[in-house]
Design a protein around this motif. Structure first.
Motif, PDB file in Angstrom:
ATOM      1  N   ARG A 181       0.839  -1.197   0.000  1.00  0.00           N
ATOM      2  CA  ARG A 181       0.000   0.000   0.000  1.00  0.00           C
ATOM      3  C   ARG A 181       0.878   1.252   0.000  1.00  0.00           C
ATOM      4  N   GLY A 182       2.011   1.203   0.679  1.00  0.00           N
ATOM      5  CA  GLY A 182       2.924   2.333   0.686  1.00  0.00           C
ATOM      6  C   GLY A 182       3.525   2.614  -0.672  1.00  0.00           C
ATOM      7  N   ASN A 183       3.495   1.609  -1.571  1.00  0.00           N
ATOM      8  CA  ASN A 183       4.038   1.782  -2.912  1.00  0.00           C
ATOM      9  C   ASN A 183       3.012   2.318  -3.906  1.00  0.00           C
ATOM     10  N   LEU A 184       1.747   2.367  -3.506  1.00  0.00           N
ATOM     11  CA  LEU A 184       0.721   2.846  -4.423  1.00  0.00           C
ATOM     12  C   LEU A 184       0.870   4.348  -4.649  1.00  0.00           C
ATOM     13  N   GLY A 185       0.715   4.739  -5.895  1.00  0.00           N
ATOM     14  CA  GLY A 185       0.723   6.167  -6.217  1.00  0.00           C
ATOM     15  C   GLY A 185       2.072   6.719  -6.588  1.00  0.00           C
ATOM     16  N   GLY A 186       3.099   5.880  -6.605  1.00  0.00           N
ATOM     17  CA  GLY A 186       4.424   6.411  -6.890  1.00  0.00           C
ATOM     18  C   GLY A 186       4.994   5.968  -8.217  1.00  0.00           C
ATOM     19  N   GLY A 187       4.166   5.407  -9.089  1.00  0.00           N
ATOM     20  CA  GLY A 187       4.677   4.863 -10.336  1.00  0.00           C
ATOM     21  C   GLY A 187       4.626   5.838 -11.486  1.00  0.00           C
ATOM     22  N   THR A 188       4.844   5.297 -12.683  1.00  0.00           N
ATOM     23  CA  THR A 188       4.949   6.116 -13.887  1.00  0.00           C
ATOM     24  C   THR A 188       3.698   6.057 -14.756  1.00  0.00           C
ATOM     25  N   THR A 189       2.751   5.181 -14.439  1.00  0.00           N
ATOM     26  CA  THR A 189       1.545   5.079 -15.244  1.00  0.00           C
ATOM     27  C   THR A 189       0.664   6.308 -15.002  1.00  0.00           C
ATOM     28  N   PRO A 190       0.269   7.014 -16.062  1.00  0.00           N
ATOM     29  CA  PRO A 190      -0.547   8.218 -15.885  1.00  0.00           C
ATOM     30  C   PRO A 190      -1.874   7.900 -15.193  1.00  0.00           C
ATOM     31  N   ALA A 191      -2.353   8.868 -14.422  1.00  0.00           N
ATOM     32  CA  ALA A 191      -3.617   8.685 -13.705  1.00  0.00           C
ATOM     33  C   ALA A 191      -4.755   8.390 -14.666  1.00  0.00           C
ATOM     34  N   ARG A 192      -4.728   8.980 -15.859  1.00  0.00           N
ATOM     35  CA  ARG A 192      -5.802   8.757 -16.830  1.00  0.00           C
ATOM     36  C   ARG A 192      -5.840   7.286 -17.261  1.00  0.00           C
ATOM     37  N   THR A 193      -4.668   6.697 -17.470  1.00  0.00           N
ATOM     38  CA  THR A 193      -4.618   5.289 -17.859  1.00  0.00           C
ATOM     39  C   THR A 193      -5.106   4.411 -16.711  1.00  0.00           C
ATOM     40  N   LEU A 194      -4.702   4.742 -15.488  1.00  0.00           N
ATOM     41  CA  LEU A 194      -5.187   3.990 -14.323  1.00  0.00           C
ATOM     42  C   LEU A 194      -6.699   4.104 -14.187  1.00  0.00           C
ATOM     43  N   THR A 195      -7.234   5.272 -14.490  1.00  0.00           N
ATOM     44  CA  THR A 195      -8.679   5.460 -14.411  1.00  0.00           C
ATOM     45  C   THR A 195      -9.390   4.585 -15.439  1.00  0.00           C
ATOM     46  N   GLU A 196      -8.835   4.509 -16.642  1.00  0.00           N
ATOM     47  CA  GLU A 196      -9.411   3.637 -17.670  1.00  0.00           C
ATOM     48  C   GLU A 196      -9.358   2.171 -17.227  1.00  0.00           C
ATOM     49  N   LEU A 197      -8.221   1.772 -16.678  1.00  0.00           N
ATOM     50  CA  LEU A 197      -8.102   0.389 -16.215  1.00  0.00           C
ATOM     51  C   LEU A 197      -9.062   0.127 -15.064  1.00  0.00           C
ATOM     52  N   HIS A 198      -9.248   1.131 -14.193  1.00  0.00           N
ATOM     53  CA  HIS A 198     -10.207   0.977 -13.109  1.00  0.00           C
ATOM     54  C   HIS A 198     -11.607   0.739 -13.658  1.00  0.00           C
ATOM     55  N   ALA A 199     -11.989   1.484 -14.697  1.00  0.00           N
ATOM     56  CA  ALA A 199     -13.305   1.292 -15.298  1.00  0.00           C
ATOM     57  C   ALA A 199     -13.457  -0.120 -15.845  1.00  0.00           C
ATOM     58  N   LEU A 200     -12.375  -0.652 -16.405  1.00  0.00           N
ATOM     59  CA  LEU A 200     -12.406  -2.025 -16.899  1.00  0.00           C
ATOM     60  C   LEU A 200     -12.520  -3.011 -15.743  1.00  0.00           C
ATOM     61  N   PHE A 201     -11.744  -2.787 -14.678  1.00  0.00           N
ATOM     62  CA  PHE A 201     -11.772  -3.688 -13.527  1.00  0.00           C
ATOM     63  C   PHE A 201     -13.147  -3.672 -12.842  1.00  0.00           C
ATOM     64  N   ARG A 202     -13.834  -2.525 -12.888  1.00  0.00           N
ATOM     65  CA  ARG A 202     -15.181  -2.463 -12.310  1.00  0.00           C
ATOM     66  C   ARG A 202     -16.099  -3.483 -12.975  1.00  0.00           C
ATOM     67  N   VAL A 203     -16.002  -3.573 -14.307  1.00  0.00           N
ATOM     68  CA  VAL A 203     -16.823  -4.549 -15.030  1.00  0.00           C
ATOM     69  C   VAL A 203     -16.417  -5.966 -14.646  1.00  0.00           C
ATOM     70  N   VAL A 204     -15.106  -6.201 -14.584  1.00  0.00           N
ATOM     71  CA  VAL A 204     -14.624  -7.536 -14.215  1.00  0.00           C
ATOM     72  C   VAL A 204     -15.126  -7.925 -12.827  1.00  0.00           C
ATOM     73  N   MET A 205     -15.020  -7.008 -11.863  1.00  0.00           N
ATOM     74  CA  MET A 205     -15.458  -7.313 -10.503  1.00  0.00           C
ATOM     75  C   MET A 205     -16.964  -7.571 -10.437  1.00  0.00           C
ATOM     76  N   SER A 206     -17.729  -6.833 -11.224  1.00  0.00           N
ATOM     77  CA  SER A 206     -19.176  -7.026 -11.237  1.00  0.00           C
ATOM     78  C   SER A 206     -19.535  -8.391 -11.805  1.00  0.00           C
ATOM     79  N   VAL A 207     -18.841  -8.794 -12.865  1.00  0.00           N
ATOM     80  CA  VAL A 207     -19.084 -10.124 -13.442  1.00  0.00           C
ATOM     81  C   VAL A 207     -18.704 -11.207 -12.442  1.00  0.00           C
TER      82      VAL A 207
END
Length: 387
Positions: A27-53
């Motif tokens: 958890r301490g490592n979250l938020g310190g990477g190089t992936t843009p927040a916009r890309t993470l947001t897109e992946l989050h939207a995808l993961f939301r569908v996966v979690m719902s299924v």
């Protein structure tokens, strides 16, 4: 408060403690990477569908994640769900949305829990409830379980005690045990006639947000449903072991929960590495899209540029789409019409790649599967078309 809401004694050298410490390190490592927040947001939207299924699949729903990705945008645009199974999944998505728009610092309440239930069972037949948003007023049993839930007479009082526990401020190193115990106790109470499993997983997601997993942009994808979907039989067995409310059974359940969450966090931390995300996930997914015939080689090259830029204008895509501006506009319009590019909020001339919608989202899912990121419960899913 009864002793069922006391944290059980845990041996400091146990696997449970080791997993809990590893979670805090991750958890301490979250938020310190190089992936843009916009890309993470897109992946989050995808993961939301996966979690719902996954949440629906645990209850027996057989809709594939690929079909869900293809059909959900139509439902979101106002069309009715084509089946009860699809509506079950879109209801769970609506529950996640409801939680995501709630201030995580607000206490968890009876009103919130009952609203999650109302959303979850809304309009369903097989997996619905005759009294949506209301605690049960009848006695129930749990299929395949020896546990008999408390009488309906005590449900409100039991839920009050659970919510008092869920709203406790806990030290960081105890927060995962806190969430694990609350999840089990919710299922143990079984407050609704139907929909308890789906609501319990949403409830636990809300608890994780309260415990700090909402503070880093793009990491709302930390969702315990992935843990349960990776080992459905183990999930039920671990819950059953804790039904006697003994310290031993509770520790066994907590170990299952925390071990799975640590594994999920390891993968999310890896998603912070933008080079990994592009080289191992998104570029191969775009290549799969092209191989399937759903995009040309030039369109594929344009998409790779767009993902790396985050947001593009037509001129940014000239290296992949040479020729006149009007020719480039025709290609861009086609990508938008197919749902591969979408307009950015900056205006109609700004575009970004949609990773969370069909058809590209389906190929991202295929690549996640190839990387071993999909829970086992989705392993038999197959897309309707080539992948």
């Amino acid at each position: 408060m009864s002793n069922r809401y006391e944290l059980p004694p845990v041996d400091f050298g146990s696997d449970l403690v080791r997993y809990a410490f590893e979670i805090e390190r991750l958890r301490g490592n979250l938020g310190g990477g190089t992936t843009p927040a916009r890309t993470l947001t897109e992946l989050h939207a995808l993961f939301r569908v996966v979690m719902s299924v996954i949440s629906a699949r645990i209850e027996g729903n057989r809709t594939t994640v690929y079909d869900a990705l293809a059909d959900i945008p139509a439902v979101a645009s106002g069309r009715p769900a084509t089946s009860d199974s699809l509506r079950e999944i879109t209801n769970i998505l609506a529950g996640i949305d409801f939680i995501d728009t709630t201030d995580p610092a607000r206490p968890l309440t009876h009103v919130l829990i009952r609203e999650l239930h109302r959303i979850t069972v809304d309009g369903l037949h097989r997996e619905g409830d005759r009294t949506p948003g209301e605690y049960r007023a009848n006695e129930v049993s749990i299929n395949g379980s020896a546990h008999t839930p408390p009488s309906h007479v005590y449900v409100h009082a039991e839920m009050s005690e659970l919510l008092d526990f869920a709203n406790r401020d806990m030290p960081t190193h105890e927060q995962m045990l806190h969430a694990a115990i609350a999840h089990h106790r919710f299922v143990w109470i079984h407050p609704f006639t139907n929909g308890n499993g789906r609501v319990s997983r949403l409830f636990t997601y809300a608890m994780l947000r309260r415990n700090g997993f909402d503070s880093v942009p793009g990491y709302r994808a930390v969702n315990p449903t992935a843990v349960f979907g990776n080992d459905r039989d183990g999930y039920y067995a671990a819950l059953e072991a804790a039904d006697d409310l003994s310290p031993t059974g509770t520790v066994a359940w907590c170990e299952f929960f925390v071990r799975g969450l640590r594994h999920d966090l390891e993968r999310l931390v890896q998603m912070q590495d933008f080079a990994f995300v592009m080289d191992e996930l998104i570029d191969p997914a775009i290549d799969r899209l092209t191989t399937s015939g759903a995009a040309t080689a030039a369109e594929s090259a344009a998409l790779k540029i767009a993902v790396r830029h985050g947001v593009v204008k037509a001129g940014d895509l000239e290296p992949a789409l040479p020729g006149s501006p009007s020719q480039r506009s025709v290609t861009i319009r086609s990508l938008v019409e197919r749902g591969i590019l979408v307009h950015d909020e900056r205006g109609p001339r700004f575009y970004r790649v949609s990773l969370a919608r069909a058809p590209l989202g389906q190929f991202v899912i295929r690549q996640l599967d190839a990387l071993g990121y999909l829970p086992r419960i989705l392993k038999d899913d197959e897309p309707s078309g080539p992948a």
